[in-house]
Design an enzyme around this catalytic site. Structure first.
Site, PDB file in Angstrom:
ATOM      1  N   GLY A  47      35.436  36.349 -20.466  1.00  0.00           N
ATOM      2  CA  GLY A  47      35.313  35.061 -19.802  1.00  0.00           C
ATOM      3  C   GLY A  47      36.666  34.664 -19.259  1.00  0.00           C
ATOM      4  N   GLN A  52      43.284  29.276 -16.177  1.00  0.00           N
ATOM      5  CA  GLN A  52      43.970  30.500 -16.613  1.00  0.00           C
ATOM      6  C   GLN A  52      44.534  31.305 -15.443  1.00  0.00           C
ATOM      7  OE1 GLN A  52      40.476  31.768 -19.261  1.00  0.00           O
ATOM      8  NE2 GLN A  52      42.260  32.629 -20.285  1.00  0.00           N
ATOM      9  N   CYS A  95      42.103  35.532 -26.401  1.00  0.00           N
ATOM     10  CA  CYS A  95      42.153  34.848 -25.111  1.00  0.00           C
ATOM     11  C   CYS A  95      43.178  35.540 -24.224  1.00  0.00           C
ATOM     12  CB  CYS A  95      42.548  33.393 -25.339  1.00  0.00           C
ATOM     13  SG  CYS A  95      42.629  32.423 -23.828  1.00  0.00           S
ATOM     14  N   LEU A  96      42.831  35.731 -22.953  1.00  0.00           N
ATOM     15  CA  LEU A  96      43.765  36.372 -22.015  1.00  0.00           C
ATOM     16  C   LEU A  96      45.060  35.566 -21.868  1.00  0.00           C
ATOM     17  CD1 LEU A  96      41.271  37.453 -19.206  1.00  0.00           C
ATOM     18  CD2 LEU A  96      42.246  38.892 -21.001  1.00  0.00           C
ATOM     19  N   HIS A 137      34.239  28.337 -25.560  1.00  0.00           N
ATOM     20  CA  HIS A 137      35.647  28.708 -25.399  1.00  0.00           C
ATOM     21  C   HIS A 137      36.122  28.392 -23.973  1.00  0.00           C
ATOM     22  CE1 HIS A 137      39.081  31.752 -26.089  1.00  0.00           C
ATOM     23  NE2 HIS A 137      39.131  31.510 -24.790  1.00  0.00           N
ATOM     24  N   GLU A 138      35.313  28.752 -22.981  1.00  0.00           N
ATOM     25  CA  GLU A 138      35.739  28.547 -21.585  1.00  0.00           C
ATOM     26  C   GLU A 138      35.765  27.070 -21.216  1.00  0.00           C
ATOM     27  OE1 GLU A 138      37.140  30.952 -20.270  1.00  0.00           O
ATOM     28  OE2 GLU A 138      36.354  32.450 -21.640  1.00  0.00           O
ATOM     29  N   HIS A 141      38.849  25.436 -22.241  1.00  0.00           N
ATOM     30  CA  HIS A 141      39.961  25.625 -21.292  1.00  0.00           C
ATOM     31  C   HIS A 141      39.977  24.528 -20.233  1.00  0.00           C
ATOM     32  CE1 HIS A 141      41.940  29.408 -22.241  1.00  0.00           C
ATOM     33  NE2 HIS A 141      40.787  30.029 -22.374  1.00  0.00           N
TER      34      HIS A 141
HETATM   35 ZN    ZN Z   1      40.547  31.828 -23.293  1.00  0.00          ZN
END
Ligand code: ZN
Length: 158
Positions: A47, A52, A95-96, A137-138, A141
């Site tokens: 995701g 991000q 997480c990226l 999670h997204e 963000h």
């Molecule tokens: Zn993330």
């Protein structure tokens, strides 16, 4: 390919803005969505949210592997969700934007999601288990929240 914004970067902590229909359908935003998908896959993400990649707008993309009923990656614009049960479950997240870091996060097990798709059409659906986790999670963000704010037993790998 877009560059991933990493913690600590102040823009990751901002609340991202809703998109109106005209802005969503603009070439700029459509191109952003198109580029977010390979950017997500590049680092084995499942995701990716627009903040991000340095854009504080309420867009997230979710890989089809998380979305068992679908052959397509999921694009959610202005997503909102509500729990459909009080049950929560714990699993390990990464997480990226927080590389090589993992931790146990408690999330709702089933949620109802409303959003627009990339064409600006309303969509709504139920999500459970892993997909529900990725969406929570997204959407965090989009509100400037990172999983490390909620995680327990955080560890890093090299
Ligand atoms: Zn993330």
């Amino acid at each position: 390919m877009l560059d991933i914004v990493k913690e600590p970067t102040p823009s990751l902590r901002e609340r991202s803005k809703e998109l109106d229909q005209d802005f969503l359908l603009s070439d700029e935003v459509q191109q952003l969505i198109t580029e977010m998908i390979p950017t997500m896959y590049q680092d084995d993400g499942i995701g990716l949210a627009a903040p991000q990649v340095g854009k504080n707008v309420r867009i997230c993309v979710i890989g089809k592997e998380a979305n068992l009923d679908s052959e397509e990656d999921l694009v959610l614009i202005n997503p909102v969700w509500q729990k459909t049960s009080r049950r929560k479950f714990v699993d390990i997240e990464g997480c990226l934007s927080v590389p090589k870091t993992f931790g146990k996060v408690k999330r709702y097990k089933s949620i109802h999601v409303e959003a627009l798709n990339r064409k600006g059409e309303r969509i709504e659906f139920e999500a459970k288990d892993f997909l529900a986790r990725v969406i929570q999670h997204e959407v965090d963000h989009l509100d400037g929240i990172l999983f490390i704010d909620k995680a327990k037993d955080i560890y890093t790998t090299e």
